[in-house]
Design a protein around this motif. Sequence first.
Motif, PDB file in Angstrom:
ATOM      1  N   ALA A   1      -8.678 -14.854 -54.557  1.00 18.15           N
ATOM      2  CA  ALA A   1      -9.863 -14.496 -53.771  1.00 18.15           C
ATOM      3  C   ALA A   1      -9.490 -13.804 -52.468  1.00 18.15           C
ATOM      4  O   ALA A   1     -10.214 -12.935 -51.988  1.00 18.15           O
ATOM      5  CB  ALA A   1     -10.702 -15.731 -53.496  1.00 18.15           C
ATOM      6  N   LYS A   2      -8.362 -14.149 -51.874  1.00 16.20           N
ATOM      7  CA  LYS A   2      -7.948 -13.522 -50.619  1.00 16.20           C
ATOM      8  C   LYS A   2      -7.485 -12.085 -50.830  1.00 16.20           C
ATOM      9  O   LYS A   2      -7.438 -11.308 -49.895  1.00 16.20           O
ATOM     10  CB  LYS A   2      -6.845 -14.342 -49.954  1.00 16.20           C
ATOM     11  N   GLN A   3      -7.143 -11.716 -52.043  1.00 14.13           N
ATOM     12  CA  GLN A   3      -6.689 -10.361 -52.350  1.00 14.13           C
ATOM     13  C   GLN A   3      -7.838  -9.441 -52.740  1.00 14.13           C
ATOM     14  O   GLN A   3      -7.646  -8.246 -52.841  1.00 14.13           O
ATOM     15  CB  GLN A   3      -5.672 -10.396 -53.493  1.00 14.13           C
ATOM     16  N   ARG A   4      -8.998  -9.995 -52.943  1.00 11.42           N
ATOM     17  CA  ARG A   4     -10.151  -9.200 -53.362  1.00 11.42           C
ATOM     18  C   ARG A   4     -10.810  -8.522 -52.160  1.00 11.42           C
ATOM     19  O   ARG A   4     -10.810  -9.070 -51.067  1.00 11.42           O
ATOM     20  CB  ARG A   4     -11.194 -10.096 -54.019  1.00 11.42           C
ATOM     21  N   PRO A   5     -11.426  -7.357 -52.402  1.00  6.47           N
ATOM     22  CA  PRO A   5     -12.233  -6.752 -51.332  1.00  6.47           C
ATOM     23  C   PRO A   5     -13.512  -7.577 -51.147  1.00  6.47           C
ATOM     24  O   PRO A   5     -13.769  -8.522 -51.890  1.00  6.47           O
ATOM     25  CB  PRO A   5     -12.536  -5.358 -51.873  1.00  6.47           C
ATOM     26  N   ASP A   6     -14.321  -7.221 -50.173  1.00  8.52           N
ATOM     27  CA  ASP A   6     -15.573  -7.945 -49.928  1.00  8.52           C
ATOM     28  C   ASP A   6     -16.547  -7.842 -51.088  1.00  8.52           C
ATOM     29  O   ASP A   6     -17.376  -8.720 -51.290  1.00  8.52           O
ATOM     30  CB  ASP A   6     -16.261  -7.422 -48.669  1.00  8.52           C
ATOM     31  N   THR A   7     -16.453  -6.765 -51.835  1.00 13.12           N
ATOM     32  CA  THR A   7     -17.361  -6.511 -52.942  1.00 13.12           C
ATOM     33  C   THR A   7     -16.622  -5.750 -54.046  1.00 13.12           C
ATOM     34  O   THR A   7     -15.677  -5.011 -53.737  1.00 13.12           O
ATOM     35  CB  THR A   7     -18.584  -5.678 -52.468  1.00 13.12           C
TER      36      THR A   7
END
Length: 68
Positions: free
Chosen positions: A3-9
């Motif tokens: 989840a920390k590697q994902r963009p905001d959307t």
Amino acid sequence: MNAKQRPDTPCIAVCSTGLGDDVCRGCGRTFIEVANWVSMTEAEKEAVWRRLEAHWAGQGLVPPWQAR
């Protein structure tokens, strides 16, 4: 993907839901998910992220937001 590697959307600015598609050709979210993304809880977003990641992996593709 963590989840920390994902963009905001998951949006990649190739949205087709505004053109009438029920599922966006850019990111794979439904019209409802796109429209409600900012008001969704973290748990709801996580469920969408997991579904999208499984969708793209099932097609042998890298999710489009990772290609940015």
